[in-house]
Scaffold this active site. Structure first.
Site, short mmCIF file in Angstrom:
data_model
loop_
_atom_site.label_atom_id
_atom_site.label_comp_id
_atom_site.label_asym_id
_atom_site.label_seq_id
_atom_site.Cartn_x
_atom_site.Cartn_y
_atom_site.Cartn_z
N ASP A 186 0.82 -1.21 0.00
CA ASP A 186 0.00 0.00 0.00
C ASP A 186 0.86 1.26 0.00
O ASP A 186 2.09 1.21 -0.04
CB ASP A 186 -1.00 -0.01 1.16
CG ASP A 186 -0.36 0.15 2.54
OD1 ASP A 186 0.77 0.66 2.62
OD2 ASP A 186 -1.00 -0.24 3.53
N LYS A 237 -4.04 3.49 -1.04
CA LYS A 237 -5.23 4.30 -0.81
C LYS A 237 -4.82 5.65 -0.27
O LYS A 237 -4.02 5.75 0.65
CB LYS A 237 -6.16 3.64 0.22
CG LYS A 237 -6.69 2.28 -0.16
CD LYS A 237 -7.53 1.71 0.97
CE LYS A 237 -8.03 0.30 0.67
NZ LYS A 237 -8.81 -0.24 1.80
N MET A 272 -5.26 8.98 10.56
CA MET A 272 -6.00 9.22 9.31
C MET A 272 -7.11 10.23 9.48
O MET A 272 -8.18 10.11 8.90
CB MET A 272 -6.58 7.90 8.77
CG MET A 272 -5.56 6.79 8.60
SD MET A 272 -6.33 5.18 8.30
CE MET A 272 -7.16 4.88 9.87
#
Length: 498
Positions: free
Chosen positions: A35, A57, A171
């Site tokens: 990722d 992502k 996040m």
């Protein structure tokens, strides 16, 4: 037959924060699914035949949905392959590793989880903020910065505000205002210290500090973007005291290294240890020669009285062929051995050979001066070297005795670096470019058209020594600093002084 999936935590970003087991899983993988937050350097550790699948992502920009990622893991494992799912941080700390594990279990696919250092702890550490400290907090809490459904906020803000513990939100940069507002509305003082850490543990780490009331404005001033983590609590006050990471002498400096890829790792590691963000642009490629002449020469080493190694590559390739002929260092027992430079001497020592002579300055001229006082017309000198080696030494020694040059390798232009070099010059602000030989400078400029050559001329260029400096000036490059001594250590010292 089903394969197996390893759900591996790659840590918060610093290349060396990967666990040993995680490293083994990368090297074993037939399929590497990685990722955005996993350090791209890990990909270089994979098997040459490994299939690399990017599933990164970013906020509102997903290469694959989570369902699609789950299916990739299952499909590749059902093909009988070993699959390593490389995830930033720890797989089970908001990494959706639990969901992936459940998906694999439902399909009878064996898997293992390899924990990683979560940014919630490691990221704070590198920002100088301990997540716990007995003088400041009785607990810590790690909270997701966004929910599955933003309309259904399941966070108990009142409980968090009353805990008096360190709060870490992962996040959550896009929800920074909401997080700060909810905490203040539920009892936390506006003056509560807060920080936002961007690209934690990496050379481009940036940190903004403030309070619950001011942190959003501080983040805007600093220009921070995702990935970032948010920390709230009294421990933020310790940042100025404990900020070891950003106080390193080259922290945040973008440095281009132009050596061949096989040689650059040591220089790169040392620069990274000092805090630099290093871009490897190998402008040269070392191509070994394999000729009958080399083997014939190595089979009659007793004909010579001296062997002079002109470079590290000459040493390594010399011994590679010597071993291939089922010989070893004992074949040099009757020769005086000389190395041009301390780095070459160090490589020699790795083969059990010490250089008999070492000049104060690491140039062919200095070696010539040293040997001219020792050689007689009865001596015979062998010089293993590359095809681009200067002729100064051999020319001077030939006036005394017989000298034979043995070409071990060619130094050629690495055309594969052209696209990467132009991309870096377009997208990054480069602070320094290092040149460790004339060929690294010549080849870098040969890769570029006039527009990019002009860009390079505006960057501070560091030279390893006077011969390299001369080549740089001939190319129109200004020598910002020159190493003294002419070694990698001298080059690094130049950068630290700069």
């Amino acid at each position: 037959m089903s394969g197996k999936v390893y759900l591996v935590g790659a840590g918060p970003g610093d290349f060396r924060l990967l666990t040993l087991k995680g490293l083994d899983c990368i090297k074993e993988a037939e399929v590497l699914v990685y990722d955005r937050l996993a350090n791209a350097e890990y990909l270089k550790l994979a098997r040459p035949d490994a299939e690399l699948i990017y599933v990164g992502k970013a906020s509102s920009n997903h290469t694959m949905t989570q369902d699609e990622i789950n299916e990739v893991l299952a499909v590749k494992a059902k093909e009988g392959k070993v699959v390593t799912r490389l995830k930033g941080g720890d797989p089970y700390v908001f990494g959706r590793g639990g969901e992936e594990g459940e998906y694999l279990l439902e399909r009878d696919i064996p898997f293992e989880v390899v924990p990683g250092i979560t940014s919630a702890i490691g990221g704070l550490c590198y920002a100088g903020i301990p997540i716990t400290h007995r003088d400041y907090t009785p607990s810590f809490h790690v909270i997701t910065g966004h929910l599955k459904d933003e309309t259904k906020d399941r966070i108990n803000w009142s409980a968090l505000a009353s805990m008096q513990g360190t709060l870490v939100f992962l996040m959550g940069l896009s929800n920074l205002n909401k997080i700060c507002t909810n905490l203040m509305q539920n009892g936390l003082a506006e003056s509560t210290p807060a920080a936002v850490i961007n690209w934690a543990t990496r050379a481009n780490q940036k940190v903004a500090t403030g309070t619950l009331l001011t942190i959003e404005e501080e983040v805007k001033k600093a220009g921070l973007t995702s990935p970032s983590l948010i920390v709230v609590g009294e421990v933020v006050q310790l940042r100025d005291k404990l900020n070891f990471f950003e106080k390193r002498p080259l922290f945040g400096k973008n440095i281009v290294v132009t050596r061949s890829r096989t040689q650059s790792s040591d220089l790169k590691a040392k620069l990274q240890e000092l805090g630099a963000n290093v871009f490897e642009i190998p402008t040269i490629e070392i191509v070994a020669r394999q000729t009958d002449e080399i083997d014939e020469t190595l089979n009659r080493l007793n004909d010579y009285t001296y062997v002079v190694f002109g470079s590290q590559n000459a040493v390594s390739l010399f011994f590679d062929r010597l071993y291939a002929l089922r010989k070893d260092a004992r074949a040099l027992s009757n020769l005086k051995v000389v190395a041009v430079g301390s780095a070459t001497a160090k490589v020699l020592e790795g083969y059990g050979i010490r250089s008999d002579f070492m000049p104060e300055r690491f140039t062919q001229e200095s070696i010539a001066e040293l040997l001219e006082s020792k050689l007689t017309n009865e001596d015979k000198v062998l010089m293993p070297q590359g095809s681009l080696a200067r002729d100064i030494l051999s020319t001077r020694l030939q006036t005394i005795c017989q000298v034979e040059q043995l070409l071990m390798y060619d130094t050629v232009l690495n055309k594969n670096s052209k696209a990467l070099l132009k991309e870096i010059l377009d997208e990054e602000t480069i602070d320094y470019i290092t040149f460790t030989s004339s060929s690294t400078a010549n080849n870098l400029m040969a890769l570029l058209d006039e527009e990019y050559k002009e860009k390079v001329k505006t960057i501070k260029c560091i030279s390893i020594g006077e011969i390299t400096s001369k080549a740089m000036r001939n190319l129109g490059l200004e020598v910002y600093k020159e190493a003294n001594p002419f070694t990698i250590e001298g080059l690094i010292e130049c950068l630290c002084e700069a």
